[in-house]
Scaffold this active site. Structure first.
Site, PDB file in Angstrom:
ATOM      1  N   ARG A   1     -24.688 -48.321  20.206  1.00 43.71           N
ATOM      2  CA  ARG A   1     -25.962 -47.914  21.231  1.00 43.71           C
ATOM      3  C   ARG A   1     -26.459 -49.051  21.850  1.00 43.71           C
ATOM      4  NH1 ARG A   1     -29.314 -45.182  16.696  1.00 43.71           N
ATOM      5  NH2 ARG A   1     -30.625 -44.526  18.362  1.00 43.71           N
TER       6      ARG A   1
ATOM      7  N   ARG B   1     -31.784 -42.006  31.581  1.00 43.34           N
ATOM      8  CA  ARG B   1     -31.160 -43.246  31.074  1.00 43.34           C
ATOM      9  C   ARG B   1     -29.721 -43.828  31.989  1.00 43.34           C
ATOM     10  NH1 ARG B   1     -32.238 -41.672  25.461  1.00 43.34           N
ATOM     11  NH2 ARG B   1     -31.554 -43.018  23.847  1.00 43.34           N
TER      12      ARG B   1
ATOM     13  N   ARG C   1     -33.713 -47.684   8.583  1.00 46.46           N
ATOM     14  CA  ARG C   1     -34.683 -46.626   8.733  1.00 46.46           C
ATOM     15  C   ARG C   1     -34.094 -45.403   7.843  1.00 46.46           C
ATOM     16  NH1 ARG C   1     -35.593 -44.657  15.021  1.00 46.46           N
ATOM     17  NH2 ARG C   1     -33.485 -44.207  14.896  1.00 46.46           N
TER      18      ARG C   1
ATOM     19  N   ARG D   1     -30.158 -41.491   9.359  1.00 46.10           N
ATOM     20  CA  ARG D   1     -29.539 -40.831  10.761  1.00 46.10           C
ATOM     21  C   ARG D   1     -28.076 -41.226  10.785  1.00 46.10           C
ATOM     22  NH1 ARG D   1     -33.664 -41.131  15.628  1.00 46.10           N
ATOM     23  NH2 ARG D   1     -31.751 -41.590  16.801  1.00 46.10           N
TER      24      ARG D   1
ATOM     25  N   LYS E   1     -40.172 -47.063  21.084  1.00 42.75           N
ATOM     26  CA  LYS E   1     -40.631 -46.405  22.241  1.00 42.75           C
ATOM     27  C   LYS E   1     -40.871 -44.811  21.955  1.00 42.75           C
ATOM     28  CE  LYS E   1     -35.888 -45.346  24.115  1.00 42.75           C
ATOM     29  NZ  LYS E   1     -35.538 -43.904  23.074  1.00 42.75           N
TER      30      LYS E   1
END
Ligand code: AMP
Length: 216
Positions: A173, A90, A129, A162, A16
């Site tokens: 998450r 959120r 990632r 990360r 997103k």
């Protein structure tokens, strides 16, 4: 008329953020990402950053009162033209407060876009990632030459994972997303409506599909 006050929503790793950035560039909209604002605050060591850092590292949401302060600071930006909200609201209190703040300015979100990707695909995407510690460029392990997985192809900086992209944190998450976001989606289903876009496949094709949907 094309939607110009847009909220993009989707699980972490759905792309997103990337899509919001690409669509904003092509349609000349502001891209407002609360995740980016918070990461900047953390790296600048501001009071906000210090408050937010532990929650972010743990894969938890930053408390509503902190987020609402942050979004109030951005209200001028929201008044000034078209925008895409990425990562906010959120939670239900965030969605309700934002709707009130916008209404006080005679504004409203005119389209909510849900980027849809399967959970297991997301776990694979996020755990592979890598981000450059210097220039912040984002890579996927599959894009990097074998044996050369620790250096940034753009600036030579060190590639890092990360802290919130570790597998157990990614799974947390996703759970947080499902629990906290379901009421937010219900809120928008009853008001603005929610438009789903498939988030798997070629990045540029997904961007084109989002723009097509926004143009109605
Ligand atoms: P993102 O880049 O949107 O995935 O956000 C990264 C992290 O920042 C999240 O996992 C949360 O810890 C925090 N965060 C970003 N936006 C919000 C929000 N609207 N409410 C609470 N926490 C947020």
């Amino acid at each position: 008329m094309a939607a110009r006050h847009v909220k993009i929503i989707g699980p972490p790793g759905s792309g997103k953020g990337t899509q919001a950035m690409l669509v904003a560039e092509q349609l000349e909209l502001r891209h407002l990402s609360t995740g980016d604002l918070l990461r900047e605050a953390v790296s600048d060591g501001t009071e906000l950053g210090q408050k937010a850092e532990e929650y972010m590292k743990a894969g938890l949401l930053v408390p509503d009162e902190i987020m609402l302060g942050l979004i109030r600071e951005q209200l001028d930006v929201l008044e000034g033209g078209g925008w895409i909200l990425d990562g906010f609201p959120r939670t239900l209190p965030q969605a309700e407060t934002l709707a009130e703040l916008l209404e006080s300015k005679g504004l409203a979100i005119d389209m909510v876009l849900l980027i849809d990707v399967e959970s297991e695909e997301i776990v694979g995407r996020l755990t592979s990632r890598r981000v450059c510690g210097d220039c912040k460029a984002v890579f996927n392990l599959s894009m990097l030459a074998e044996g050369d997985e620790s250096a940034c192809e753009k600036c030579g900086g060190k590639l890092i994972t990360r802290p919130d992209d570790r597998e157990e944190t990614v799974r947390r998450r996703l759970k947080v997303y499902e629990e906290q976001t379901a009421p937010v989606l219900d809120f928008y289903r009853k008001s603005t409506g929610v438009t789903e876009v498939a988030g798997s496949g070629d990045i540029d094709e997904i961007t084109a599909e989002i723009i097509r949907v926004m143009r109605g």
